[in-house]
Design an enzyme around this catalytic site. Structure first.
Site, short mmCIF file in Angstrom:
data_model
loop_
_atom_site.label_atom_id
_atom_site.label_comp_id
_atom_site.label_asym_id
_atom_site.label_seq_id
_atom_site.Cartn_x
_atom_site.Cartn_y
_atom_site.Cartn_z
N ARG A 239 0.93 -1.07 0.14
CA ARG A 239 0.06 0.05 0.14
C ARG A 239 0.95 1.38 0.01
O ARG A 239 2.01 1.22 0.71
CB ARG A 239 -0.93 -0.20 1.29
N GLU A 268 -4.34 7.56 -4.57
CA GLU A 268 -4.61 6.71 -5.89
C GLU A 268 -5.76 7.32 -6.42
O GLU A 268 -6.74 7.59 -5.93
CB GLU A 268 -4.51 5.22 -6.07
N HIS A 287 -1.54 0.13 -9.60
CA HIS A 287 -2.15 -0.83 -8.79
C HIS A 287 -2.55 -1.91 -9.53
O HIS A 287 -3.77 -2.40 -9.44
CB HIS A 287 -3.18 -0.10 -7.93
C1 DGY Z 1 -5.15 -6.19 -2.66
O1 DGY Z 1 -5.65 -7.45 -2.89
O2 DGY Z 1 -4.93 -5.87 -1.66
C2 DGY Z 1 -4.31 -5.60 -3.81
O3 DGY Z 1 -3.66 -4.44 -3.46
C3 DGY Z 1 -5.51 -5.36 -5.04
O4 DGY Z 1 -5.47 -6.46 -5.76
#
Ligand code: DGY
Length: 323
Positions: A239, A268, A287
């Site tokens: 993240r 984002e 992402h």
């Molecule tokens: C998640 O699953 O947390 C990813 O960041 C999105 O695919």
């Protein structure tokens, strides 16, 4: 009997919905690329028994307070920092996520960033597109090796272990940092546990796979980048919030570290004017860690299976809370 009402916060394919339509009554935001506006979501959850949401939705206290019938939220992601778990628990709302199905795909992307940054793949492609390739020369687009270099994995969960398996194939010594020791990673993958600072000092590639929590917010800050080698490459597939982006920009711009591969950002989406996008030693992706068609389809099915399992009384398959 009345079917439970499920609100889906983004348009998803009819083929995904079809097998569940006898048991669940779907309502859906009909845009594929645009998130549901907050006011629409707040209105829709008033009648919903279940919600299938994406990481773009802020499932906060206000939302739970607006949803008197809500029993389950199925988040289409393994990370769930977009959900106020405390507010969900107070209202006995079950929250589920999508672990396992995306592990290998996300590890693939982490490795794509690792190879793209060290071997300057995007920069080299841009070089040809810009019509600059006139001769072969000894150090043209020369990057740094991957094989034999030390990878430091921060957050040795399922995805971390999967990245470590790939690193083994590349002959890379593996170091990791995690809240707790992982005997499986140490015994089966030969990974060495290190404290955070030691890992930062030793690793050639520092890979962040750590979830965003109050403790990990801006974990990668000025202090952390200063501890890394000047040749270090930083990869983030977890993240954006675990990084202080100003500090990262500064570290990359001042050559405190060598390069970065980023799939996630503090806010984002980012646009072309984002300072990190302007740097040649950074590869930015929108992402897409789990974005293969196969995996995204499995993630949606797992969300649906969780919803169905809750309403059929079997209980959730992959819960993240236990209200
Ligand atoms: C998640 O699953 O947390 C990813 O960041 C999105 O695919």
């Amino acid at each position: 009997m009345k079917k439970p009402i499920i609100y889906i916060t983004r348009k998803i394919p009819d083929e995904i919905l079809a097998p569940y339509q006898d048991s669940l009554d779907f309502r859906m935001w009909e845009e594929e690329d645009i998130p549901v506006p907050r006011n629409v979501l707040l209105q829709e959850v008033k009648e919903a028994d279940g919600v299938l949401c994406l990481l773009t939705e802020n499932m906060d206290r206000e939302l739970f307070e607006n949803a008197p019938q809500l029993k389950v939220v199925a988040n289409m992601a393994v990370g769930y920092d977009n959900i106020d778990l405390e507010a969900a628990r107070e209202r006995n709302v079950i929250v589920t996520n999508t672990p396992d199905v995306l592990t290998e795909t996300t590890a693939d992307l982490a490795f794509s960033l690792l190879t793209a940054t060290s071997r300057r793949v995007v920069e080299a492609n841009d070089y040809i597109r810009a019509g600059k390739w006139n001769h072969w020369s000894p150090y043209l687009m020369a990057g740094s090796d991957i094989h034999g270099k030390k990878v430091g994995i921060v957050g040795m969960g399922r995805i971390g272990e999967s990245i470590a398996r790939r690193a083994n194939g590349f002959g890379m010594p593996i170091m990791y940092h995690n809240r707790s020791r992982k005997p499986s990673a140490e015994n089966d993958l030969g990974a060495t546990y290190m404290d955070f600072d030691e890992l930062l000092r030793e690793a050639d590639f520092v890979v962040s796979v750590i979830p965003l929590t109050t403790e990990t917010r801006k974990l990668f800050n000025e202090d952390a980048f200063e501890k890394m080698k000047t040749s270090a490459i930083f990869i983030n597939v977890s993240r954006g919030g675990v990084v202080d982006e100003k500090a990262l920009y500064h570290a990359l711009n001042e050559n405190t570290i060598h390069a970065a591969g980023l799939d996630v950002f503090e806010e984002e989406p980012i646009d072309a004017d984002h300072p990190l996008v302007k740097l040649d030693n950074v590869v930015c992706l929108p992402h897409i860690g789990s974005a293969s068609v196969e995996t995204r389809t499995k993630m949606l099915h797992l969300c649906m299976d969780n919803l169905l399992a809750v309403f059929s009384g079997e209980g959730p398959i992959t819960p993240v809370n236990n209200p």
